[in-house]
Design an enzyme around this catalytic site. Structure first.
Site, PDB file in Angstrom:
ATOM      1  N   LEU A  63      17.366  43.672  10.265  1.00  0.00           N
ATOM      2  CA  LEU A  63      17.074  44.577  11.380  1.00  0.00           C
ATOM      3  C   LEU A  63      16.836  43.742  12.627  1.00  0.00           C
ATOM      4  O   LEU A  63      16.227  42.663  12.559  1.00  0.00           O
ATOM      5  CB  LEU A  63      15.820  45.416  11.086  1.00  0.00           C
ATOM      6  CG  LEU A  63      15.881  46.407   9.921  1.00  0.00           C
ATOM      7  CD1 LEU A  63      14.526  47.077   9.729  1.00  0.00           C
ATOM      8  CD2 LEU A  63      16.968  47.446  10.137  1.00  0.00           C
ATOM      9  N   ASP A  64      17.294  44.239  13.771  1.00  0.00           N
ATOM     10  CA  ASP A  64      17.032  43.569  15.039  1.00  0.00           C
ATOM     11  C   ASP A  64      15.532  43.523  15.304  1.00  0.00           C
ATOM     12  O   ASP A  64      14.764  44.341  14.786  1.00  0.00           O
ATOM     13  CB  ASP A  64      17.701  44.311  16.198  1.00  0.00           C
ATOM     14  CG  ASP A  64      19.224  44.213  16.158  1.00  0.00           C
ATOM     15  OD1 ASP A  64      19.739  43.325  15.478  1.00  0.00           O
ATOM     16  OD2 ASP A  64      19.872  45.044  16.826  1.00  0.00           O
ATOM     17  N   LYS A  65      15.130  42.598  16.148  1.00  0.00           N
ATOM     18  CA  LYS A  65      13.716  42.456  16.512  1.00  0.00           C
ATOM     19  C   LYS A  65      13.135  43.776  17.010  1.00  0.00           C
ATOM     20  O   LYS A  65      12.019  44.150  16.646  1.00  0.00           O
ATOM     21  CB  LYS A  65      13.559  41.376  17.584  1.00  0.00           C
ATOM     22  CG  LYS A  65      12.126  41.162  18.040  1.00  0.00           C
ATOM     23  CD  LYS A  65      12.031  40.051  19.084  1.00  0.00           C
ATOM     24  CE  LYS A  65      10.587  39.858  19.536  1.00  0.00           C
ATOM     25  NZ  LYS A  65      10.474  38.728  20.515  1.00  0.00           N
TER      26      LYS A  65
END
Length: 242
Positions: A63-65
């Protein structure tokens, strides 16, 4: 119920909460604004989970930040390979929630195009078939001109959902890359993208996990919660044909 001590979970609550644990894998709810990998001297959510569970863990997706939500981590390299194969064969169904304050060019349907690197760390959607990204979505009205998007990515490209919504004129609220400068993180208390549900079958057993966002005033207000409840079973929506 997790076997991890309450003290360890409390220590890493800013990184994640536990959704499920068994002998093969864990499912956590990653907090928004937390790196996936360790960088700049601060460990990421995978290392935080390893410290909390006191074991080696293997990532099979990411997952992206800026994105919160469900993250699946394997407890062995063998199981990681098995889960990775399920992802590769599109046998894992993932559903996301997002909020935009911009009206989309279409309210539901299919977003399909080639993903191509753009300026900075950004990507853009093209009409070329290279690095093809396919995203299905529905949108629903919220309040104050905002819209809720329920999204089913059929491919797993970098920034796929963020680029897809940007391409239909509805960049995600608080997105530090794809929203306009005046609409970036300073205007919102978080970026509004959440990994909401994950379904898969492993060793003849069906798994179904769903978790609501834990943070963000737009994700936790009554209007949003009522809309999510009205939508019901995400997997049973009449998803646009590919």
């Amino acid at each position: 119920m997790s076997n991890v001590s309450g003290d360890l979970l409390a220590r890493y609550k800013n990184y994640f909460s536990v959704v499920h644990e068994n002998n093969e894998f864990i499912v956590i709810n990653k907090q928004a604004g937390i790196n996936f990998h360790s960088e700049d001297g601060e460990f990421g959510v995978v290392v935080a989970a390893e410290k909390a569970f006191e074991c080696k863990l293997y990532s099979v997706h990411r997952l992206d930040k800026m994105t919160s939500g469900l993250l699946l981590l394997a407890k062995s390299s063998q199981l990681a390979a098995q889960l990775s194969a399920l992802f590769f064969d599109h046998q894992v169904q993932k559903y996301y929630l997002a909020i935009s304050d911009k009206k989309p060019k279409k309210k539901q349907g299919l977003i399909k195009g080639g993903m191509e690197k753009s300026r900075r760390s950004m990507w853009k959607l093209t009409k070329q078939p290279n690095n093809l990204a396919i995203t299905q979505f529905f949108s629903y009205p919220l309040e104050d001109g905002k819209r809720l998007f329920v999204i089913k990515p059929r491919t797993g490209k970098t920034h796929q959902i963020r680029v897809a919504l940007k391409s239909i004129g509805s960049a995600i609220c608080g997105d530090p890359l794809y929203a306009e400068k005046s609409e970036q993180t300073a205007a919102f208390d978080r970026a509004y993208l959440h990994a909401y549900q994950i379904d898969f079958k492993l060793n003849d057993q069906d798994y179904h996990f769903k978790v609501n966002p834990e943070s963000g005033c737009l994700f936790t207000n009554e209007v949003f919660i009522e809309q999510i409840e009205a939508i019901g079973a995400t997997e049973k929506l009449p998803w646009p044909k590919i």
